[in-house]
Design a protein around this motif. Structure first.
Motif, PDB file in Angstrom:
ATOM      1  N   ASP A 147       0.087  21.087   2.271  1.00  0.00           N
ATOM      2  CA  ASP A 147       0.957  22.268   2.391  1.00  0.00           C
ATOM      3  C   ASP A 147       1.318  22.419   3.855  1.00  0.00           C
ATOM      4  N   ASP A 148       0.539  23.199   4.619  1.00  0.00           N
ATOM      5  CA  ASP A 148       0.809  23.191   6.060  1.00  0.00           C
ATOM      6  C   ASP A 148      -0.036  22.138   6.766  1.00  0.00           C
ATOM      7  N   ARG A 149      -0.914  21.493   6.016  1.00  0.00           N
ATOM      8  CA  ARG A 149      -1.701  20.363   6.496  1.00  0.00           C
ATOM      9  C   ARG A 149      -2.190  19.582   5.291  1.00  0.00           C
ATOM     10  N   VAL A 150      -2.708  18.409   5.511  1.00  0.00           N
ATOM     11  CA  VAL A 150      -3.197  17.608   4.391  1.00  0.00           C
ATOM     12  C   VAL A 150      -4.436  18.275   3.846  1.00  0.00           C
ATOM     13  N   ARG A 151      -4.391  18.564   2.579  1.00  0.00           N
ATOM     14  CA  ARG A 151      -5.516  19.254   1.962  1.00  0.00           C
ATOM     15  C   ARG A 151      -6.432  18.304   1.205  1.00  0.00           C
ATOM     16  N   GLU A 152      -5.835  17.368   0.566  1.00  0.00           N
ATOM     17  CA  GLU A 152      -6.646  16.406  -0.190  1.00  0.00           C
ATOM     18  C   GLU A 152      -6.021  15.036   0.004  1.00  0.00           C
ATOM     19  N   MET A 153      -6.920  14.018   0.071  1.00  0.00           N
ATOM     20  CA  MET A 153      -6.411  12.645   0.142  1.00  0.00           C
ATOM     21  C   MET A 153      -7.224  11.766  -0.761  1.00  0.00           C
ATOM     22  N   VAL A 154      -6.557  10.893  -1.434  1.00  0.00           N
ATOM     23  CA  VAL A 154      -7.231   9.885  -2.261  1.00  0.00           C
ATOM     24  C   VAL A 154      -6.915   8.554  -1.630  1.00  0.00           C
ATOM     25  N   PRO A 155      -7.931   7.834  -1.223  1.00  0.00           N
ATOM     26  CA  PRO A 155      -7.652   6.540  -0.564  1.00  0.00           C
ATOM     27  C   PRO A 155      -6.952   5.576  -1.522  1.00  0.00           C
ATOM     28  N   HIS A 156      -6.401   4.577  -0.931  1.00  0.00           N
ATOM     29  CA  HIS A 156      -5.661   3.611  -1.741  1.00  0.00           C
ATOM     30  C   HIS A 156      -6.612   2.875  -2.676  1.00  0.00           C
ATOM     31  N   GLY A 157      -6.165   2.547  -3.780  1.00  0.00           N
ATOM     32  CA  GLY A 157      -6.962   1.775  -4.735  1.00  0.00           C
ATOM     33  C   GLY A 157      -6.065   1.227  -5.822  1.00  0.00           C
ATOM     34  N   THR A 158      -6.628   0.266  -6.543  1.00  0.00           N
ATOM     35  CA  THR A 158      -5.832  -0.401  -7.578  1.00  0.00           C
ATOM     36  C   THR A 158      -6.398  -0.225  -8.965  1.00  0.00           C
ATOM     37  N   GLN A 159      -7.608   0.377  -9.045  1.00  0.00           N
ATOM     38  CA  GLN A 159      -8.271   0.447 -10.348  1.00  0.00           C
ATOM     39  C   GLN A 159      -7.740   1.602 -11.172  1.00  0.00           C
ATOM     40  N   PRO A 160      -7.840   1.471 -12.442  1.00  0.00           N
ATOM     41  CA  PRO A 160      -7.404   2.562 -13.314  1.00  0.00           C
ATOM     42  C   PRO A 160      -8.149   3.857 -13.055  1.00  0.00           C
ATOM     43  N   ALA A 161      -9.385   3.712 -12.748  1.00  0.00           N
ATOM     44  CA  ALA A 161     -10.160   4.923 -12.476  1.00  0.00           C
ATOM     45  C   ALA A 161      -9.607   5.639 -11.248  1.00  0.00           C
ATOM     46  N   HIS A 162      -9.187   4.843 -10.339  1.00  0.00           N
ATOM     47  CA  HIS A 162      -8.582   5.387  -9.117  1.00  0.00           C
ATOM     48  C   HIS A 162      -7.305   6.151  -9.433  1.00  0.00           C
ATOM     49  N   PHE A 163      -6.566   5.543 -10.273  1.00  0.00           N
ATOM     50  CA  PHE A 163      -5.305   6.197 -10.712  1.00  0.00           C
ATOM     51  C   PHE A 163      -5.615   7.522 -11.386  1.00  0.00           C
ATOM     52  N   GLN A 164      -6.608   7.523 -12.245  1.00  0.00           N
ATOM     53  CA  GLN A 164      -6.949   8.743 -12.959  1.00  0.00           C
ATOM     54  C   GLN A 164      -7.349   9.853 -12.001  1.00  0.00           C
ATOM     55  N   ARG A 165      -8.030   9.427 -10.954  1.00  0.00           N
ATOM     56  CA  ARG A 165      -8.452  10.420  -9.974  1.00  0.00           C
ATOM     57  C   ARG A 165      -7.238  11.071  -9.307  1.00  0.00           C
ATOM     58  N   ILE A 166      -6.269  10.214  -9.041  1.00  0.00           N
ATOM     59  CA  ILE A 166      -5.015  10.742  -8.451  1.00  0.00           C
ATOM     60  C   ILE A 166      -4.402  11.789  -9.382  1.00  0.00           C
ATOM     61  N   LEU A 167      -4.378  11.450 -10.635  1.00  0.00           N
ATOM     62  CA  LEU A 167      -3.764  12.349 -11.609  1.00  0.00           C
ATOM     63  C   LEU A 167      -4.530  13.660 -11.700  1.00  0.00           C
ATOM     64  N   VAL A 174       0.873  -1.168   0.000  1.00  0.00           N
ATOM     65  CA  VAL A 174       0.000   0.000   0.000  1.00  0.00           C
ATOM     66  C   VAL A 174       0.908   1.214   0.000  1.00  0.00           C
ATOM     67  N   ALA A 175       0.857   1.866  -1.088  1.00  0.00           N
ATOM     68  CA  ALA A 175       1.769   3.017  -1.229  1.00  0.00           C
ATOM     69  C   ALA A 175       0.988   4.302  -1.138  1.00  0.00           C
ATOM     70  N   THR A 176       1.430   5.091  -0.219  1.00  0.00           N
ATOM     71  CA  THR A 176       0.819   6.429  -0.110  1.00  0.00           C
ATOM     72  C   THR A 176       1.821   7.456  -0.604  1.00  0.00           C
ATOM     73  N   ILE A 177       1.370   8.156  -1.592  1.00  0.00           N
ATOM     74  CA  ILE A 177       2.262   9.183  -2.165  1.00  0.00           C
ATOM     75  C   ILE A 177       1.857  10.527  -1.591  1.00  0.00           C
ATOM     76  N   CYS A 178       2.777  11.092  -0.828  1.00  0.00           N
ATOM     77  CA  CYS A 178       2.529  12.419  -0.241  1.00  0.00           C
ATOM     78  C   CYS A 178       3.225  13.463  -1.083  1.00  0.00           C
ATOM     79  N   LEU A 179       2.437  14.288  -1.703  1.00  0.00           N
ATOM     80  CA  LEU A 179       2.993  15.299  -2.623  1.00  0.00           C
ATOM     81  C   LEU A 179       2.847  16.683  -1.995  1.00  0.00           C
TER      82      LEU A 179
END
Lengths: 303, 758
Positions: A135-155, A84-89
């Motif tokens: 930024d100074d706090r988490v502004r948006e989070m996308v829960p973990h997922g494996t589907q392509p649609a999920h990936f698109q949402r991240i993008l 489970v990879a969480t990418i913090c940007l």
């Protein structure tokens, strides 16, 4: 194959505007070089049984085992043991630094591209990827997922989000640590432009939750080389925003020394916490980023 | 410190440019929104003080560089010796030679050439040398110190330029001639051994007669050639001594002068006239200019005008060694005594006044006093006394030489007082006692004349012995052979070919040739040859041997004329030539021994004065008394002793004009008392100062180029002037070097401080 590899060059990649396309090109380019298929790797397979505990989902009771042993066991699938990879940007204002028009991407675009590439790779390896924009706090989070649609949402989120004028690494990473329930891999992509103590405090919070952490320290090419020759008035991008009018060549050496000292501090802190530290600047080829991720991934699977 | 271009000092304002650029740069900047401000601020804090110092040093170096370059533009110099020694380039010793001779009184415009020379010298001292360079000032004719008209260094190696300029202003014009070779020799003599560099400045009108190349000067005669060679030798010597000859010669005058001059004033026969005798004064005038002129010539004697004439003079061709001359004649007669004649010329465009007048001092005798010594006073029947014809010739009413005679015998000669006579004539005297010979020798030595006629009574051995007496070695023109030659059957005529000798000039003048039949000579004494040293044959017989007939020799101030035949008709046939021959000979002998009364400026006036005279004074050209109660100089043991003489010596003849010697002497009248004596003298310019043909610059340039000397003409003059200006303690080079050093320092500091631009 060769065409794909050229997209590892940030200058080339900068000409590709779509983030999803960039991510795909990077991964394919990277993988092409490694001669391995991204589709290989992990699949969803039955892994093992465990005894039923009250509250477990009855759908996963293995009735065959019950028939044979009169004991209740539930199935555990590979899916439950995948990364489970969480990418913090980091999306703070400091990440939006844009130097005079040049061929290499901006710091945020570079960081976002790294993040997107990692997300693409994770998803195509059947791992779950999530995103936290802060930024100074988490502004948006996308829960973990494996589907392509999920990936698109991240993008989409990465492309559209605009962060605030301040950075607080400790606060933001602490939030991420609270929000991620499942132990996994946390990939931090940030310029880390905050007090070193606060950065390391945030990272320690993540480590205290037993996450594997990889830090991609992204700086702009200008920040690492300080190429300014003429009189310049520098204005801070984050609040408070001090200004300084100076002759850059006069300060270059001292500035680079201060930056190097900062990096040393961060590196040492990461080392102490067994955090992978990958320094990048916007001129660095992206295979470096991906190599770092894969190394950690391999380590986590092997455990 | 001084500035050669003070107007450019305003460029120092450019020193504010680096500061302004610095301030402007701080306003001209780019703005960058910078994420990593923390590092930048940290760097700034860390380097704040160091940056301030670096910026200050850079600004200082830049500003100083600009200031130094701007300061260099104003060409600073340091006149002080210590600063020059510390910083300056080579120094020089300036040697200035100023020609203040008479010809430098030539007027061009409103200034004389001497004034122009002084201005030029001042200009060089002010503008072309350092403030403390030594200067030596040599004047061509000294009228200030020794007052002898010769070259003299008035100042030697002085660094007080104010004193140099003051001395220049005080240089008086001279009536003398500058000897260029001697002047250059004086420069060489006063050259200081330790001179770093020697620069020569010669300010003159450069007369062609003196400065022309030797080969050109030779056309003007041996004297000119010799003078030019001497100048050449001195210039070569100066060149070898390290004198910088480039630009040394400042040509002050127009090469084509406008001037007329009186070159000569004298009686036409060169002899002072006798009282009542008509004399003719001849004035020679010259034109120095290229154009023909009509000159007016006036003659005055003793201040009274005699007459005026107009003389037409042609223009002088370019580079001609001789002037175009004309003559004017004036008849005159006057009373016995001392006289002074003055000729003056005037013409349009006449720019030199000094050579417009010329004087001539001369005596007018009452008569020439002649002592005739008859060697055969009692000749016997049919024969005349030896001196009869002489006496007759000299007493003729229209004698060329009015004379009064006294006849004595040969025996009386020993006792005769010769002092009262002008000429002693011996006629066939056989023996003369030695003391008489000695007295005759003294007589001639002191200006008297001796006329000797031989004859049959002469004893050759005694004659020859007399010729060998100590003190008389140059009295007699020739020794005699043992015996005369007498051949009445074959007389030989006298050769009257034209001769320029004043004693026989008129006799042999072709214009008078028909007046005289040559006498026929049947007897004469041949003379031993070669003749005595200094003897000259004036007339010869018309035979193959060209036998000497009339000979001359100088002895002291006087002359001896020897006629080899007799004064009577024994050996010579009658001839109308005899009387004028005797008169001319007597007149010549009487004037030849006169003391010279025409002098050149600075020539010592020396006059024999009577033994009884006293209270000698000299009055000068302006009428003022120059010397009062001069003490005569006596030579010899006393009056009557063989070598005794008494003279007044006066050296101060610096000005041209009339000088009058006065004294008092016993009057000789019955009542006794004193009577004034007076004698005039004329002091004139050296005639060479009246020759104004000038050397042209290109001729001098060519000469020195051919000989490898440094002179390079006008272009080198300008270069030389620039060099002198540059050598005048100029700090420009030093300041420029400092400015360049500042530029290098700025570049080094910028690199050292890491202010490199990418």
């Amino acid at each position: 194959m060769e065409d794909s590899r050229r997209y590892l060059d940030p200058k080339v990649l900068n000409r590709v505007e779509r983030l999803d396309l960039r991510a795909r090109l990077i991964v394919e380019g990277f993988v092409a070089g490694r001669h391995r298929s991204p589709s290989k790797g992990f699949s969803v397979e039955f892994a093992e049984h465990r005894e039923y505990s009250p509250g477990d989902d009855l759908r996963y009771l293995d009735w065959k085992v019950y028939g044979k042993s009169d004991r209740l066991y539930v199935k555990q699938f590979e899916e439950e043991t995948n990364l489970v990879a969480t990418i913090c940007l980091d999306a703070s204002a400091s990440m939006r630094y844009e130097a005079p028009p040049r061929e290499t991407p901006s710091k945020y675009d570079y960081a976002a591209t790294v993040a997107a590439s990692l997300a693409y790779l994770v998803v195509h390896q059947q791992d779950a990827a999530g995103l936290a924009l802060f930024d100074d706090r988490v502004r948006e989070m996308v829960p973990h997922g494996t589907q392509p649609a999920h990936f698109q949402r991240i993008l989409d989120l990465m492309e559209t989000f605009r962060g605030g004028p301040r950075t607080d690494m400790a606060e933001a990473l602490g939030e991420v640590a609270e929000k991620i329930r499942r132990r996994g891999l946390v990939v931090l992509v940030s310029d880390l432009l905050d007090e070193p103590d606060r950065v390391l405090a945030g990272l320690r919070r993540l480590r205290s939750r037993r996450h594997d952490v990889v830090v991609f320290h992204v700086l702009d090419e200008d920040e690492t080389r300080f190429p300014f020759d003429r009189m310049t008035r520098f204005e801070g991008t984050e609040e408070p925003s001090p200004t300084l009018l100076c002759d850059p060549p006069a300060l270059r050496k001292a500035y680079l020394e201060a930056l190097e000292e900062f990096r040393r501090t961060i590196r040492a802190g990461c080392l102490a916490e067994r955090i992978d530290y990958v320094p990048l600047d916007t001129a660095t080829t992206l295979d470096v980023a991906l190599s770092g991720y894969l190394a950690r991934r391999a380590a986590s699977v092997g455990r | 410190m001084g500035l050669l271009n003070p107007a450019l000092l305003g460029l120092l304002g450019l020193g504010s440019v680096p500061i302004l650029i610095h301030l402007l740069n701080r306003r001209r900047y780019q703005v960058v929104r910078w994420p990593a401000m923390a590092f930048l601020l940290r760097a700034q804090v860390k380097t704040r003080q160091r940056l301030r110092l670096e910026n200050l040093l850079l600004l200082l170096a830049r500003t100083l560089a600009v200031l130094l370059f701007a300061f260099a533009a104003s060409r600073p110099y340091l006149p002080s010796a210590s600063a020059v020694t510390a910083l300056g380039p080579d120094r020089q010793h300036l040697y200035v030679l100023v020609d203040n001779s008479a010809s430098m009184g030539y007027q061009e415009g409103i200034s004389t050439l001497l004034q122009r020379a002084v201005r030029e010298a001042r200009s060089v001292v002010d503008g072309s040398i350092r403030g403390d360079d030594p200067v030596t000032l040599v004047v061509g004719c000294d009228e200030m110190r020794r007052k002898n008209g010769r070259p003299l260094a008035l100042l030697r190696g002085t660094r007080d330029h104010g004193k140099v300029k003051e001395t220049l202003e005080r240089i008086p014009p001279s009536d003398a001639r500058m000897d260029p070779a001697a002047a250059l020799a004086e420069v060489a003599a006063v050259a200081e051994p330790g001179d770093p560099r020697r620069t020569l400045l010669v300010l003159s009108d450069f007369p062609q007669a003196d400065w022309a190349p030797v080969e050109e000067a030779a056309a003007g005669g041996e004297a000119r050639a010799s003078g030019a060679a001497a100048i050449q030798a001195q210039l070569l010597r100066l060149d070898q001594m390290g004198f910088e000859l480039r630009g040394a010669f400042r040509f002050l005058a127009n090469p084509d002068p406008e001037d007329v001059a009186v070159l000569d004033l004298s009686t036409s026969d060169g002899r002072p006239p006798a009282e009542g005798q008509a004399a003719s004064f001849e004035v020679v005038v010259a034109n120095n200019g290229p154009d023909a002129v009509i000159a007016e010539v006036r003659l005055s004697v003793d201040g009274r005008e005699v007459g005026a004439r107009r003389v037409s003079l042609r223009g002088r061709p370019h580079r001609s060694p001789s002037q175009e001359t004309g003559r004017a004649s004036f008849p005159w007669s006057g009373a016995a005594g001392s006289h002074y004649a003055e000729a003056e010329v005037s013409a349009t465009g006449n720019r030199l006044r000094a050579d417009d007048r010329r004087g001539h001092a001369f005596p007018v005798r009452e008569r020439v006093r002649v002592l005739l010594v008859d060697g055969d006073p009692a000749p016997g029947p049919g024969r005349m006394p030896e001196t009869l014809l002489l006496e007759t010739a000299l007493s003729l009413p229209r004698s060329l030489t009015p004379a009064e005679t006294k006849v004595v015998s040969g025996d009386d000669l020993a006792r005769a007082d010769l002092e009262g006579f002008d000429v002693v004539a011996l006629a066939n005297v056989d023996r003369i006692p030695d003391p008489a010979w000695d007295r005759l020798g003294l007589f001639v030595k002191h200006g008297g004349g001796l006329l000797v006629f031989l004859g049959d009574r002469v004893d050759a051995s005694l004659w020859n012995a007399a010729a060998s007496r100590p003190g008389l070695e140059d009295l007699l023109p020739a020794r005699l052979v043992p015996a005369p030659r007498v051949d009445p059957e074959r007389p030989i005529s006298l050769d009257l070919s034209p001769s320029a000798h004043p004693a026989v000039r008129d006799l042999t003048d072709p214009r008078h040739g028909t007046s005289f039949d040559p006498p026929l000579v049947s007897g004469w004494w041949p003379v031993q040859e070669p003749l005595e040293e200094g003897a000259e044959v004036l007339l010869r017989l018309h035979d193959l041997a060209r036998t000497p007939f009339l000979l001359e020799r100088h002895h002291g101030r006087g002359r001896t004329l020897l006629c080899t035949t007799s004064a009577d008709l024994d050996w010579t046939g009658p001839s109308l030539l005899f009387a004028p021959l005797v008169q001319e000979a007597i007149g010549y002998l009487a004037s030849a021994g006169l003391e010279r009364r025409d002098l050149v400026v600075h020539e010592t006036l020396e006059a024999e004065v009577p033994a009884a005279g006293r209270t000698f004074s000299v009055k000068g050209p302006d009428g003022q008394v120059l010397a009062d109660d001069l003490e005569p100089v006596q030579r010899g043991e006393g009056p009557g002793s063989p070598a005794w003489s008494r003279s007044v010596v006066f050296p101060d003849t610096a000005r041209a004009g009339r000088y009058v010697l006065r004294w008092m002497e016993p009057s000789g009248s019955r009542g006794g008392g004193l009577a004034p004596g007076v004698r005039d003298f004329a002091v004139n310019l050296d005639p060479r100062e009246a020759d104004l043909a000038r050397l042209r610059p290109e001729a001098l340039e060519e000469r020195y180029r051919r000989r490898g000397l440094g002179y390079g003409g006008e272009a080198d003059d300008a270069a030389r002037k620039r060099e002198r200006e540059a050598a005048r303690g100029d700090l420009t080079g030093t300041v420029l070097a400092l400015g360049a050093l500042m530029v290098l320092a700025e570049m080094f500091l910028a690199a050292f401080f890491g202010r490199k631009r990418r």
